[in-house]
Design an enzyme around this catalytic site. Sequence first.
Site, PDB file in Angstrom:
ATOM      1  N   LYS A 133       0.813  -1.226   0.000  1.00  0.00           N
ATOM      2  CA  LYS A 133       0.000   0.000   0.000  1.00  0.00           C
ATOM      3  C   LYS A 133       0.839   1.266   0.000  1.00  0.00           C
ATOM      4  O   LYS A 133       0.336   2.337  -0.315  1.00  0.00           O
ATOM      5  CB  LYS A 133      -0.877   0.024   1.257  1.00  0.00           C
ATOM      6  CG  LYS A 133      -2.096  -0.839   1.206  1.00  0.00           C
ATOM      7  CD  LYS A 133      -2.973  -0.449   2.380  1.00  0.00           C
ATOM      8  CE  LYS A 133      -4.165  -1.320   2.574  1.00  0.00           C
ATOM      9  NZ  LYS A 133      -4.805  -1.031   3.862  1.00  0.00           N
ATOM     10  N   LYS A 148      -6.477 -10.915  -2.531  1.00  0.00           N
ATOM     11  CA  LYS A 148      -7.426 -11.224  -1.455  1.00  0.00           C
ATOM     12  C   LYS A 148      -8.671 -10.345  -1.520  1.00  0.00           C
ATOM     13  O   LYS A 148      -8.611  -9.197  -1.978  1.00  0.00           O
ATOM     14  CB  LYS A 148      -6.730 -11.109  -0.090  1.00  0.00           C
ATOM     15  CG  LYS A 148      -6.806  -9.772   0.573  1.00  0.00           C
ATOM     16  CD  LYS A 148      -6.278  -9.828   1.988  1.00  0.00           C
ATOM     17  CE  LYS A 148      -6.286  -8.431   2.575  1.00  0.00           C
ATOM     18  NZ  LYS A 148      -7.388  -8.129   3.464  1.00  0.00           N
ATOM     19  N   LYS A 168     -11.960  -4.937   1.660  1.00  0.00           N
ATOM     20  CA  LYS A 168     -12.918  -3.824   1.789  1.00  0.00           C
ATOM     21  C   LYS A 168     -12.564  -2.677   0.878  1.00  0.00           C
ATOM     22  O   LYS A 168     -13.403  -1.946   0.409  1.00  0.00           O
ATOM     23  CB  LYS A 168     -12.835  -3.227   3.190  1.00  0.00           C
ATOM     24  CG  LYS A 168     -13.322  -4.043   4.275  1.00  0.00           C
ATOM     25  CD  LYS A 168     -13.101  -3.211   5.539  1.00  0.00           C
ATOM     26  CE  LYS A 168     -13.242  -4.106   6.731  1.00  0.00           C
ATOM     27  NZ  LYS A 168     -12.213  -3.906   7.710  1.00  0.00           N
TER      28      LYS A 168
HETATM   29  N1  AQP Z   1      -9.833 -11.922   2.295  1.00  0.00           N
HETATM   30  C1  AQP Z   1      -9.709 -12.306   3.557  1.00  0.00           C
HETATM   31  N2  AQP Z   1      -9.754 -13.608   3.889  1.00  0.00           N
HETATM   32  C2  AQP Z   1      -9.626 -13.998   5.188  1.00  0.00           C
HETATM   33  N3  AQP Z   1      -9.447 -13.133   6.215  1.00  0.00           N
HETATM   34  C3  AQP Z   1      -9.401 -11.825   5.917  1.00  0.00           C
HETATM   35  N4  AQP Z   1      -9.236 -10.715   6.671  1.00  0.00           N
HETATM   36  C4  AQP Z   1      -9.258  -9.622   5.874  1.00  0.00           C
HETATM   37  N5  AQP Z   1      -9.434  -9.971   4.594  1.00  0.00           N
HETATM   38  C5  AQP Z   1      -9.525 -11.339   4.588  1.00  0.00           C
HETATM   39  C6  AQP Z   1      -9.084 -10.710   8.119  1.00  0.00           C
HETATM   40  O1  AQP Z   1     -10.158  -9.956   8.655  1.00  0.00           O
HETATM   41  C7  AQP Z   1      -9.700  -9.267   9.816  1.00  0.00           C
HETATM   42  C8  AQP Z   1     -10.065  -7.813   9.730  1.00  0.00           C
HETATM   43  O2  AQP Z   1      -9.349  -7.240   8.643  1.00  0.00           O
HETATM   44  P1  AQP Z   1      -9.378  -5.714   8.232  1.00  0.00           P
HETATM   45  O3  AQP Z   1     -10.335  -5.000   9.081  1.00  0.00           O
HETATM   46  O4  AQP Z   1      -7.983  -5.214   8.120  1.00  0.00           O
HETATM   47  O5  AQP Z   1     -10.043  -5.836   6.813  1.00  0.00           O
HETATM   48  P2  AQP Z   1      -9.514  -5.878   5.321  1.00  0.00           P
HETATM   49  O6  AQP Z   1     -10.579  -6.508   4.504  1.00  0.00           O
HETATM   50  O7  AQP Z   1      -8.136  -6.458   5.262  1.00  0.00           O
HETATM   51  O8  AQP Z   1      -9.531  -4.352   5.052  1.00  0.00           O
HETATM   52  P3  AQP Z   1      -8.989  -3.603   3.812  1.00  0.00           P
HETATM   53  O9  AQP Z   1      -9.469  -2.196   3.877  1.00  0.00           O
HETATM   54  O10 AQP Z   1      -9.275  -4.385   2.608  1.00  0.00           O
HETATM   55  O11 AQP Z   1      -7.502  -3.615   4.115  1.00  0.00           O
HETATM   56  P4  AQP Z   1      -6.407  -4.069   3.130  1.00  0.00           P
HETATM   57  O12 AQP Z   1      -6.529  -3.144   1.971  1.00  0.00           O
HETATM   58  O13 AQP Z   1      -5.190  -3.863   3.989  1.00  0.00           O
HETATM   59  O14 AQP Z   1      -6.637  -5.483   2.786  1.00  0.00           O
HETATM   60  C9  AQP Z   1      -8.202  -9.527   9.923  1.00  0.00           C
HETATM   61  O15 AQP Z   1      -7.949 -10.571  10.841  1.00  0.00           O
HETATM   62  C10 AQP Z   1      -7.831  -9.967   8.530  1.00  0.00           C
HETATM   63  O16 AQP Z   1      -6.706 -10.819   8.519  1.00  0.00           O
END
Ligand code: AQP
Length: 326
Positions: A111, A191, A194
């Site tokens: 990022k 992955k 969000k």
């Molecule tokens: N795709 C996923 N599969 C399994 N576990 C996941 N987690 C996130 N994505 C996956 C886990 O969910 C928890 C909360 O994560 P977060 O709030 O950081 O959410 P995110 O979806 O990772 O958010 P963003 O905005 O999309 O962040 P980036 O862009 O960094 O990926 C964590 O335990 C995470 O491991």
Amino acid sequence: MPRSLSAIQPTGIVHIGNYIGAISQFVKLQHETEAFYFLVDYHAMTVPFEPRELHDHLLNATAIYLAAGLDPKKATIFQQSQVHEHTELGWILMCLTRLGEAERMTQFKDKGKNTSASVGLLSYPMLMAADILLYDTDYVPVGEDQKQHVELARDLAERFNKMFGETFAMPTPLIKKTGARIMGLDDPTTKMSKSAGSPKNYIALTDDEGTVRKKIAAAVTDSEGTIDFAPAKRPGVSNLVTIMAEITGMTPKEVVQSFDGKGYKEFKGTLADTLVEFLQPIREKYLALRADPAHLVGVLRDGSARAKELAEKKMGAVREVLGIRL
Ligand code: AQP
């Protein structure tokens, strides 16, 4: 009783990947451990954000926690920024982290490629280490993408304990064998996230029936037409098999066997039915809870007060060993 702790970022919707990788573990662990699950609003500030949206996302995520099955009588549910000790310990841990070590974090590498990335993005893994170490956490249930950050927390605990005396417990990441990395529906090589550009990337826990059906129908597969579980060779269909397995409690192998000789249309139809049935009660509870913001704020306040008691005590011990408690 061992202690478990984890969090989600209030940065948008909560998707099925968050549920399968993390929240489903929280719901189970609240019965088996002393559980702390919170919302990392300071982490949400590491990328550009709108205060109004952040405020809404905090309430949305609290409602999702409750709708997905977290019980405030069993788990301490709280807001990171209401417990100031997180940022205080975060600063101390930043001073123990080498710059190269911070720059090696893969999330920062992904990022933080451009020069407009914030220093907060570089240093948030140390704030996350503080989140964990402040509570002498035994288990940290997370998705696979957070493994490296929990390992940094372990390294920092060890370093701090060596330099200043035994202060922090050693946390262990809890990462599921299946479902630790749910992939994007529109791009199964990255992955589910969000912050993905398109809502076609994810199924939100609050998506309605029509939306779920459309997104599953449009999910990327391949031209083979058979149901198989081979993530490296066939990432699209394997990701859908993983989602089906995790929601039904079957193994990926059992899912594949039950669709032997069938094609994508039938498989996607059954997967959409399964998801709709699973998500409908969550969505209904979510909408009811979201209509009562005062209740949600109350849950966070109560939880934050409980968390603060423990955090204050720990920070007292930290100040003592650092020589700054006069
Ligand atoms: N795709 C996923 N599969 C399994 N576990 C996941 N987690 C996130 N994505 C996956 C886990 O969910 C928890 C909360 O994560 P977060 O709030 O950081 O959410 P995110 O979806 O990772 O958010 P963003 O905005 O999309 O962040 P980036 O862009 O960094 O990926 C964590 O335990 C995470 O491991």
